[in-house]
Design an enzyme around this catalytic site. Structure first.
Site, mmCIF file in Angstrom:
data_model
loop_
_atom_site.group_PDB
_atom_site.id
_atom_site.type_symbol
_atom_site.label_atom_id
_atom_site.label_comp_id
_atom_site.label_asym_id
_atom_site.label_seq_id
_atom_site.Cartn_x
_atom_site.Cartn_y
_atom_site.Cartn_z
ATOM 1 N N GLU A 69 11.175 -1.174 19.971
ATOM 2 C CA GLU A 69 9.853 -1.785 19.800
ATOM 3 C C GLU A 69 8.848 -1.222 20.799
ATOM 4 O O GLU A 69 7.692 -0.971 20.452
ATOM 5 C CB GLU A 69 9.953 -3.311 19.965
ATOM 6 C CG GLU A 69 10.631 -4.014 18.809
ATOM 7 C CD GLU A 69 9.868 -3.884 17.506
ATOM 8 O OE1 GLU A 69 8.617 -3.951 17.539
ATOM 9 O OE2 GLU A 69 10.509 -3.711 16.463
ATOM 10 N N CYS A 231 -1.298 1.236 -3.812
ATOM 11 C CA CYS A 231 -1.294 -0.117 -4.374
ATOM 12 C C CYS A 231 -0.366 -0.243 -5.586
ATOM 13 O O CYS A 231 0.176 -1.325 -5.847
ATOM 14 C CB CYS A 231 -2.715 -0.524 -4.751
ATOM 15 S SG CYS A 231 -3.861 -0.588 -3.351
#
Length: 386
Positions: A69, A231
């Site tokens: 992370e 999309c």
């Protein structure tokens, strides 16, 4: 799990946060998220299409989750993977990292950039060993108080190491939410952040928290990308307000940034053609703890050469380097000083003659590393800096 069951689970998990969300978001958007099984769609997509083979996904070790992370902050996955693997090999445990000198940690980080992350990584490891018995907590609020760990990173540790329900809100997730809910920025960035956190927490599912969290990050990284989002491949396309309004390109809103102040400094490259003289910078400030070219005061080239047992042969002004930091732009004027080494001064910890063939493994600021690589023969420049 059937789709209807997934919707019921998602609706149940979201019920607690529904009131808070509805006061901050357009009611239709919040209602659509609940009724359409927002989380269930993300979970199903991640299991079928998300990323599953990243090296840090093969473990629940909190140390490895935390390391990945931190490395992934402001750095792309493909750049992080080799660094992550080498770093784990060099510091296989949290205790090994805490016990290592900072110079070794910075060397392992060399080329990855944003070196404050490496310094905070080292401080955090030492803090966890000293105060928490070498163990991360499963509680994100406790981990968020550790050096270099913010709210989202703390949540990631809780989710991926402990399976705990917590909201992750990195840049990828923020982009997905901003578009799905058509979130326009207000005049208060702090209020916008609070609104986004409320939404992120309200959408958390009761189950499959790892798949949901990874799915949101994967969607932002691979589908709902900054430019030209795909999309047609998005599982949320039918409930995405930005898509329905044709506003994908303008969301999230662009933050208007003030012009960065300019700073100018001069440095000297003292070299005999085989090695270069470097100075370790103070622990605080820009490039803290890294090796770099010494700063150059007026008329100090000859004095610096003599101090380090060298005879100054010639000086050449090199093209300046421009480098952008978060809060300012830096222009480095560079003077190359060719020298003949005739003796060595008494050793000082902060000074180091670095052989040119070892440039790639040294803890150097990225622009300095690129500059020094130009001193090497072309056949020795295969270790490009990312």
């Amino acid at each position: 799990m059937h789709a209807d069951q997934g919707c019921r689970l998602a609706a149940s998990a979201q019920a607690a946060g529904r009131c808070a969300v509805s006061s901050m978001l357009p009611p239709m958007n919040a209602a659509v998220a609940v009724s359409s099984g927002f989380a269930a769609r993300v979970v199903a997509w991640q299991k079928a299409n998300g990323r599953h083979d990243l090296p840090w996904q093969q473990t629940r070790d909190p140390y490895h989750v935390w390391l990945s992370e931190i490395m992934l902050q402001q750095t792309q996955v493909r750049s992080v993977i080799p660094y992550y693997q080498r770093f784990r090999a060099r510091f296989p445990t949290l205790e090994a990292l805490a016990a290592a000198p900072l110079t070794s940690v910075l060397e392992a980080w060399a080329g990855l950039g944003y070196y404050a992350r490496a310094r905070n990584l080292h401080r955090c490891a030492q803090t966890v060993v000293r105060l928490h018995g070498g163990q991360f907590s499963s509680d994100p609020q406790i981990n968020a108080r550790l050096p270099g760990i913010g709210r989202s990173t703390a949540a990631a540790i809780s989710v991926f190491a402990f399976g705990r329900r917590a909201a992750i809100l990195d840049a990828n997730v923020r982009r997905v939410l901003a578009r799905c809910f058509a979130l326009d920025d207000s005049t208060s960035p702090a209020a916008d952040r609070r609104r986004m956190w409320v939404l992120a927490e309200a959408l958390l599912p009761a189950t499959d928290i790892e798949a949901y969290s990874q799915g949101m990050m994967d969607l932002g990284a691979t589908v709902c990308v900054h430019r030209q989002p795909a999309c047609n491949r998005c599982p949320l396309v039918s409930v995405c307000s930005a898509k329905q309004q044709g506003r994908q390109a303008e969301l999230p809103g662009r933050v208007t940034k003030k012009p960065l102040p300019e700073r100018r400094e001069s440095v000297i490259m003292l070299t005999d053609g085989r090695q270069v003289l470097l100075e370790r910078r103070p622990a605080s400030g820009i490039w803290g703890g890294l090796l770099s070219l010494p700063e150059l005061a007026a008329g100090s080239a000859d004095a610096l050469a003599q101090r380090h047992g060298c005879r100054l042969l010639a000086t050449t002004e090199l093209p300046a380097i421009n480098h952008r930091f978060t809060h300012f732009r830096l222009t480095l004027a560079i003077l190359r000083a060719d020298v003949q080494i005739i003796g060595r001064a008494a050793g000082e910890d902060r000074w180091q003659w670095l052989p040119l063939e070892r440039i790639a493994e040294a803890a150097l600021p990225t622009p300095i590393m690129r500059l020094l690589r130009s001193l090497r023969p072309p056949e020795d420049r295969s270790d490009a800096v990312s």
